[in-house]
Design a protein around this motif. Structure first.
Motif, PDB file in Angstrom:
ATOM      1  N   MET A  31       0.862  -1.184   0.000  1.00 10.82           N
ATOM      2  CA  MET A  31       0.000   0.000   0.000  1.00 10.82           C
ATOM      3  C   MET A  31       0.897   1.232   0.000  1.00 10.82           C
ATOM      4  SD  MET A  31      -2.965   1.023   2.743  1.00 10.82           S
ATOM      5  CE  MET A  31      -3.775  -0.534   2.463  1.00 10.82           C
ATOM      6  N   ASP A  32       0.996   1.904  -1.160  1.00  9.98           N
ATOM      7  CA  ASP A  32       1.911   3.017  -1.313  1.00  9.98           C
ATOM      8  C   ASP A  32       1.269   4.367  -1.010  1.00  9.98           C
ATOM      9  OD1 ASP A  32       3.882   1.286  -2.120  1.00  9.98           O
ATOM     10  OD2 ASP A  32       3.240   1.330  -4.210  1.00  9.98           O
ATOM     11  N   GLN A  33      -0.065   4.411  -0.943  1.00  9.84           N
ATOM     12  CA  GLN A  33      -0.759   5.648  -0.674  1.00  9.84           C
ATOM     13  C   GLN A  33      -1.440   5.557   0.688  1.00  9.84           C
ATOM     14  OE1 GLN A  33      -0.499   8.266  -2.631  1.00  9.84           O
ATOM     15  NE2 GLN A  33       0.737   7.125  -4.106  1.00  9.84           N
ATOM     16  N   PRO A  34      -1.601   6.739   1.363  1.00  7.47           N
ATOM     17  CA  PRO A  34      -2.311   6.712   2.639  1.00  7.47           C
ATOM     18  C   PRO A  34      -3.713   6.154   2.468  1.00  7.47           C
ATOM     19  CG  PRO A  34      -1.218   8.833   2.299  1.00  7.47           C
ATOM     20  CD  PRO A  34      -1.128   8.082   1.001  1.00  7.47           C
ATOM     21  N   THR A  76      11.903 -10.537   5.694  1.00  5.96           N
ATOM     22  CA  THR A  76      12.345  -9.461   4.801  1.00  5.96           C
ATOM     23  C   THR A  76      11.223  -9.030   3.868  1.00  5.96           C
ATOM     24  OG1 THR A  76      14.610 -10.323   4.872  1.00  5.96           O
ATOM     25  CG2 THR A  76      14.075  -8.777   3.097  1.00  5.96           C
ATOM     26  N   GLU A  77      10.500 -10.003   3.314  1.00  4.03           N
ATOM     27  CA  GLU A  77       9.382  -9.682   2.425  1.00  4.03           C
ATOM     28  C   GLU A  77       8.267  -8.969   3.180  1.00  4.03           C
ATOM     29  OE1 GLU A  77       9.920 -13.513  -0.600  1.00  4.03           O
ATOM     30  OE2 GLU A  77       8.627 -13.645   1.171  1.00  4.03           O
ATOM     31  N   ALA A  78       7.983  -9.424   4.404  1.00  6.90           N
ATOM     32  CA  ALA A  78       6.945  -8.782   5.211  1.00  6.90           C
ATOM     33  C   ALA A  78       7.346  -7.353   5.565  1.00  6.90           C
ATOM     34  CB  ALA A  78       6.686  -9.589   6.476  1.00  6.90           C
ATOM     35  N   TRP A  79       8.620  -7.147   5.893  1.00  9.56           N
ATOM     36  CA  TRP A  79       9.080  -5.800   6.251  1.00  9.56           C
ATOM     37  C   TRP A  79       9.026  -4.863   5.053  1.00  9.56           C
ATOM     38  CZ3 TRP A  79       9.449  -2.738  10.135  1.00  9.56           C
ATOM     39  CH2 TRP A  79      10.186  -1.555  10.019  1.00  9.56           C
ATOM     40  N   TYR A  80       9.327  -5.375   3.877  1.00  7.41           N
ATOM     41  CA  TYR A  80       9.253  -4.546   2.675  1.00  7.41           C
ATOM     42  C   TYR A  80       7.816  -4.056   2.461  1.00  7.41           C
ATOM     43  CZ  TYR A  80       9.737  -3.068  -2.185  1.00  7.41           C
ATOM     44  OH  TYR A  80       9.721  -2.338  -3.352  1.00  7.41           O
ATOM     45  N   GLU A  81       6.840  -4.936   2.656  1.00  5.20           N
ATOM     46  CA  GLU A  81       5.436  -4.529   2.531  1.00  5.20           C
ATOM     47  C   GLU A  81       5.041  -3.587   3.658  1.00  5.20           C
ATOM     48  OE1 GLU A  81       0.941  -6.514   2.669  1.00  5.20           O
ATOM     49  OE2 GLU A  81       2.711  -7.785   2.344  1.00  5.20           O
ATOM     50  N   LEU A  82       5.477  -3.912   4.863  1.00  4.03           N
ATOM     51  CA  LEU A  82       5.115  -3.099   6.020  1.00  4.03           C
ATOM     52  C   LEU A  82       5.726  -1.707   5.941  1.00  4.03           C
ATOM     53  CD1 LEU A  82       3.856  -2.792   8.831  1.00  4.03           C
ATOM     54  CD2 LEU A  82       5.920  -3.845   9.783  1.00  4.03           C
ATOM     55  N   LYS A  83       6.939  -1.619   5.433  1.00  4.56           N
ATOM     56  CA  LYS A  83       7.608  -0.323   5.331  1.00  4.56           C
ATOM     57  C   LYS A  83       6.791   0.644   4.485  1.00  4.56           C
ATOM     58  CE  LYS A  83      11.098  -0.043   2.642  1.00  4.56           C
ATOM     59  NZ  LYS A  83      12.448  -0.197   2.005  1.00  4.56           N
ATOM     60  N   LEU A  87       3.772   1.797   6.548  1.00  4.07           N
ATOM     61  CA  LEU A  87       4.111   2.737   7.612  1.00  4.07           C
ATOM     62  C   LEU A  87       4.436   4.119   7.056  1.00  4.07           C
ATOM     63  CD1 LEU A  87       6.338   0.486   9.919  1.00  4.07           C
ATOM     64  CD2 LEU A  87       3.908   1.043  10.185  1.00  4.07           C
ATOM     65  N   TRP A  88       5.215   4.165   5.979  1.00  4.91           N
ATOM     66  CA  TRP A  88       5.601   5.451   5.394  1.00  4.91           C
ATOM     67  C   TRP A  88       4.397   6.175   4.801  1.00  4.91           C
ATOM     68  CZ3 TRP A  88       9.438   8.269   6.582  1.00  4.91           C
ATOM     69  CH2 TRP A  88      10.680   7.718   6.910  1.00  4.91           C
ATOM     70  N   ALA A  89       3.435   5.423   4.308  1.00  5.88           N
ATOM     71  CA  ALA A  89       2.238   6.046   3.734  1.00  5.88           C
ATOM     72  C   ALA A  89       1.285   6.545   4.821  1.00  5.88           C
ATOM     73  CB  ALA A  89       1.520   5.063   2.822  1.00  5.88           C
ATOM     74  N   ASN A  90       1.519   6.140   6.062  1.00  9.94           N
ATOM     75  CA  ASN A  90       0.645   6.534   7.170  1.00  9.94           C
ATOM     76  C   ASN A  90       1.499   6.933   8.374  1.00  9.94           C
ATOM     77  OD1 ASN A  90      -2.275   5.509   6.200  1.00  9.94           O
ATOM     78  ND2 ASN A  90      -0.755   3.968   5.632  1.00  9.94           N
ATOM     79  N   VAL A  91       2.416   7.872   8.159  1.00 11.78           N
ATOM     80  CA  VAL A  91       3.364   8.250   9.204  1.00 11.78           C
ATOM     81  C   VAL A  91       2.642   8.807  10.432  1.00 11.78           C
ATOM     82  CG1 VAL A  91       5.281   9.771   9.790  1.00 11.78           C
ATOM     83  CG2 VAL A  91       5.212   8.670   7.547  1.00 11.78           C
ATOM     84  N   GLY A  92       1.680   9.694  10.201  1.00 10.84           N
ATOM     85  CA  GLY A  92       0.964  10.288  11.330  1.00 10.84           C
ATOM     86  C   GLY A  92       0.245   9.251  12.168  1.00 10.84           C
ATOM     87  N   ARG A  93      -0.435   8.329  11.507  1.00  7.31           N
ATOM     88  CA  ARG A  93      -1.141   7.267  12.230  1.00  7.31           C
ATOM     89  C   ARG A  93      -0.150   6.370  12.976  1.00  7.31           C
ATOM     90  NH1 ARG A  93      -4.111   7.120   7.139  1.00  7.31           N
ATOM     91  NH2 ARG A  93      -6.254   7.861   7.440  1.00  7.31           N
ATOM     92  N   TYR A 103      -6.604  -1.680   8.333  1.00  7.24           N
ATOM     93  CA  TYR A 103      -6.076  -1.257   7.041  1.00  7.24           C
ATOM     94  C   TYR A 103      -6.625  -2.082   5.884  1.00  7.24           C
ATOM     95  CZ  TYR A 103      -2.790   1.870   9.332  1.00  7.24           C
ATOM     96  OH  TYR A 103      -2.239   2.903  10.069  1.00  7.24           O
ATOM     97  N   GLY A 104      -7.454  -3.067   6.183  1.00 10.41           N
ATOM     98  CA  GLY A 104      -8.083  -3.837   5.116  1.00 10.41           C
ATOM     99  C   GLY A 104      -8.139  -5.307   5.442  1.00 10.41           C
TER     100      GLY A 104
END
Length: 323
Positions: free
Chosen positions: A1-4, A224-231, A234-240, A302-303
């Motif tokens: 998920m690249d967008q908030p 590693t794959e999970a962290w890549y998706e999670l990153k 997280l970056w798309a929802n920094v405030g949350r 988040y879905g």
């Protein structure tokens, strides 16, 4: 998920759902045998937590009239150090290696236990053997990443200790007797410089536990794959994410205060039981199930692709979980 996400994400709503989950898993109905099985999974999931703890050094450089002559006593101490230096190095290296081996074993058990406990909470089933086998690949992958964190933490600790030793040797060679302030103040400054590293690593481990583990359960992927998706999430929802970390810290502090009040009200009797390995974990199951459920329910907002509870949120195995 690249967008908030446009979904409504709340840090408060999962609290009620987590409390309902505690009631469903532990009290509806109450089953003592289930508590002990869940407690074993929770006990494994809490082993080896925290950073690497280096040895504590407590040097007492006696002084004054009864201290054996001030500088001369200190010189004698240093002569003894030089005399037994090879033995000290061998013992020190052996102790560090033994500590790292023990730490690695605990982190491995903790990594495997993380999946056992999360699976039990998500499926409302008290099982150990089945999730131990099913999440073997995921648990070992998580273990390797956590070992990397332990190595980084250990290196930072060694640097801090090295700074103290260099100051110690430098003052000695200049003919000065090292005082506690002369060593502790520079080491304190070095620790303050290293503090951001510990904070970042602590957040990284928190995100692994809270979010990467359920993603690995759902996808059957590596850490590693999970962290890549999670990153990306997280970056798309920094405030949350910041709000979640702060609220999570508040919940942890509140639970800690409740436990402290319980210990005080029972004249430390509860503290004695809580200090017993495994038994203490069983007694803390309501708090542990709550915190595990809270992070899972928060992520599920988040879905459906992040919902380990499945459509019904009951005992069914989450779709896409490791078979």
């Amino acid at each position: 998920m690249d967008q908030p996400t446009t979904r409504r994400i709340s840090v408060v709503d999962p609290v009620r759902r987590a409390l309902d989950r505690v009631n469903k898993v532990l009290f509806d109905p109450f089953d003592l045998g289930k508590w002990f099985i869940l407690g074993f999974g929770a006990w494994l999931a809490t082993l080896g937590q925290g950073g690497f703890s280096g040895p504590n050094f407590n040097f007492n450089f006696g002084g004054g009239p009864s201290g054996g002559g001030g500088r001369s006593g200190f010189d004698g101490f240093m002569q003894e150090i030089h005399r037994y230096l090879p033995l000290i190095i061998v013992i020190g290296v052996g102790a560090v290696l033994l500590g790292l081996v023990i730490k690695a074993v605990l982190v491995w058990l903790n990594s495997r236990g993380d999946f056992i406990f999360a699976d039990c909470v998500a499926r409302n089933k008290a099982q150990v053997t089945e999730p131990w086998r099913h999440y073997r690949r995921a648990g070992n992958s998580l273990f390797l990443v956590r070992v990397g964190v332990v190595i980084v933490q250990s290196l930072v600790i060694l640097v801090l200790v090295g700074v103290g030793l260099l100051l110690f040797v430098s003052l000695y060679r200049r003919g000065q007797e090292p005082s506690p302030a002369a060593i502790l103040v520079p080491m304190g400054l070095a620790f303050l410089l290293a503090l951001p590293v510990f904070l970042v690593l602590g957040l990284f481990l928190t995100f692994l536990h809270d979010f990467a583990v359920p993603i690995m359960m759902l996808r059957g992927c590596t850490c590693t794959e999970a962290w890549y998706e999670l990153k990306g999430l997280l970056w798309a929802n920094v405030g949350r994410t910041v709000l979640y970390v702060l609220f999570r810290w508040l919940l942890s502090m509140l639970i800690g205060l409740i436990i402290l009040a319980l210990v005080i009200c029972t004249c430390c009797i509860a503290g004695c039981f809580l200090g017993i390995p495994y038994i203490g974990t069983v007694l803390l199951l309501p708090a542990l199930v709550f915190m595990r459920s809270y992070s899972l329910y928060y992520l599920a907002q988040y879905g459906p692709e992040y919902d380990v509870f499945g459509p019904e949120g009951d005992e069914e195995t989450p779709e896409g979980a490791v078979p």
